[in-house]
Design an enzyme around this catalytic site. Structure first.
Site, mmCIF file in Angstrom:
data_model
loop_
_atom_site.group_PDB
_atom_site.id
_atom_site.type_symbol
_atom_site.label_atom_id
_atom_site.label_comp_id
_atom_site.label_asym_id
_atom_site.label_seq_id
_atom_site.Cartn_x
_atom_site.Cartn_y
_atom_site.Cartn_z
ATOM 1 N N GLY A 193 0.800 -1.227 0.000
ATOM 2 C CA GLY A 193 0.000 0.000 0.000
ATOM 3 C C GLY A 193 0.830 1.272 0.000
ATOM 4 O O GLY A 193 0.289 2.356 0.211
ATOM 5 N N SER A 194 2.106 1.141 -0.281
ATOM 6 C CA SER A 194 3.052 2.251 -0.148
ATOM 7 C C SER A 194 2.579 3.570 -0.771
ATOM 8 O O SER A 194 2.325 3.653 -1.970
ATOM 9 C CB SER A 194 4.374 1.826 -0.798
ATOM 10 O OG SER A 194 5.244 2.945 -0.931
ATOM 11 N N ASN A 195 2.485 4.603 0.077
ATOM 12 C CA ASN A 195 2.206 5.946 -0.444
ATOM 13 C C ASN A 195 3.386 6.451 -1.266
ATOM 14 O O ASN A 195 3.209 7.211 -2.225
ATOM 15 C CB ASN A 195 1.959 6.930 0.705
ATOM 16 C CG ASN A 195 0.769 6.547 1.561
ATOM 17 O OD1 ASN A 195 -0.277 6.180 1.042
ATOM 18 N ND2 ASN A 195 0.936 6.614 2.873
#
Ligand SMILES: *Cc1c(COP(=O)(O)O)cnc(C)c1O
Length: 375
Positions: free
Chosen positions: A96-98
């Site tokens: 889910g890395s921003n």
């Protein structure tokens, strides 16, 4: 407070460069964001929260289309890739890395291809959204079951010409300079009377670039604010030794680029790592973070991220309840994007993603994200 507040400039000189002009000619930088980001009083309705003078630094508005703390780092890192003649950047993180999404968006804007190597994490609504949006922005997403798989894929990728690595979270010395600049930006806002010099600055600590840059930058700018770096990830990814390495290497890079940049001494008391807000682990929401996010949403309309900003804000609220902030000036540094991403995900079918990512769409999100904290 609303999201349509426009910063005064989009391509102006960075604050750091105003104080140290030689850096401007030596460091690669491309203008991607809108700086300075606003600093505003934060008014909480709850009378029981005794927080003295409370402010929020709106890095959620750091980009016109996608904000958050990665924009400041990417201005340097993507400029470096362009300067090196790269055609493609490769980066890494959790599913889910921003950071992976920010890199996808801004690499695409600059005509660079982007590949993200992503490891498993606990499920949340924002994981789905970030995956779909990254895909929509043209990134190639590769699921990696563990660190070994990821490392092998990375070596394979980097063996090819024209590919540049952007480390996890953008937290290498050049990226950290983005947050050294942020400290100088705050200094200008203090000089301009927009905020008194804060006693405390609360910020989430993941790959450590944001907190390291602020700690170094505040010292170099002659400010006395203490950074409270709220741990949101396990010790093996974020620890004092790594913080020291980042601080030393960033300072060395700055002084190589401009010998006039001050040599500052960071003592152990400058490193304030808060250990009690991580909960059960990285990206696992906590009840107090969910409550903190609700308090912020009611006060400002700003949505928080359960893995990062909500945990950092929960640390601030804990301290306010303990009366630690009562007569103090406290700044909450808001690191999570608040520009609406819904347009980037409509019409994207998750089945277009590699199979390894389908489970985030087919399985439940974690119980504390049932109501969609930051959808
Ligand atoms: C990446 C991220 C952080 C962590 O910043 P680091 O520089 O990696 O420590 C904090 N908040 C948000 C919203 C992020 O996406």
């Amino acid at each position: 407070m609303n999201q349509s507040i426009q910063p005064s400039k989009t391509a102006g000189t960075l604050s750091l460069f105003q104080f140290h002009p030689q850096l401007a000619s030596r460091l690669p930088r491309v203008a991607l964001g809108c700086f300075p980001t606003p600093v505003q009083p934060l008014v909480l309705a709850d009378e029981s929260i005794k927080a003295g003078r409370l402010y929020i630094k709106r890095d959620d508005l750091s980009g016109l289309h996608y904000g958050g703390n990665k924009v400041r780092k990417l201005e340097f890192l993507l400029a470096d890739a362009l300067r090196a003649g790269a055609k493609e950047v490769v980066t890494l993180g959790f599913a889910g890395s921003n950071h992976a999404l920010a890199t996808a968006i801004y690499a695409n804007q600059l005509g660079l291809r982007c590949t993200s190597l992503l490891m498993p994490q606990v499920n949340a609504h924002y994981v789905r959204r970030n995956l779909l949006a990254s895909h929509r922005h043209g990134a190639r997403l590769m699921p990696c079951a563990n660190l070994l798989t990821l490392s092998l894929r990375l070596l394979f990728k980097l063996a090819r010409p024209g590919v540049r690595l952007i480390p996890a979270g953008g937290s290498c010395p050049l990226g950290v300079i983005g947050y050294v600049n942020a400290a100088f930006e705050l200094k200008e806002q203090i000089i301009a009377g927009e905020i008194p010099e804060p006693d405390f600055i609360y910020v989430p600590m993941g790959s450590m670039g944001t907190s390291a840059g602020l700690i170094l930058g505040l010292k170099a700018a002659g400010l006395k604010s203490q950074v409270i770096a709220v741990r949101v990830i396990e010790e093996k990814f974020a620890n004092v030794a790594k913080m020291r390495r980042l601080l030393d290497a960033t300072q060395a890079l700055l002084r190589r680029s401009d010998p006039g940049f001050p040599q500052v001494k960071i003592s152990a008391s400058d490193l304030n790592i808060r250990e009690d807000c991580l909960g059960e682990g990285y990206a696992r929401f906590t009840e107090k973070a969910v409550r903190a996010a609700e308090i912020m949403r009611q006060a400002t309309g700003i949505h928080m991220n359960g893995s990062y900003s909500a945990k950092a804000f929960s640390a601030l609220l804990d301290d306010a309840k303990r009366q630690v902030l009562k007569d103090k000036t406290t700044l909450f540094w808001n690191t999570y994007n608040s520009r609406d991403q819904s347009a980037a995900t409509v019409g994207v079918d998750y089945r277009q993603l590699p199979r390894g990512f389908h489970r985030y769409f087919e399985q439940e999100v974690q119980a504390l994200d049932k109501d969609g904290l930051d959808r």
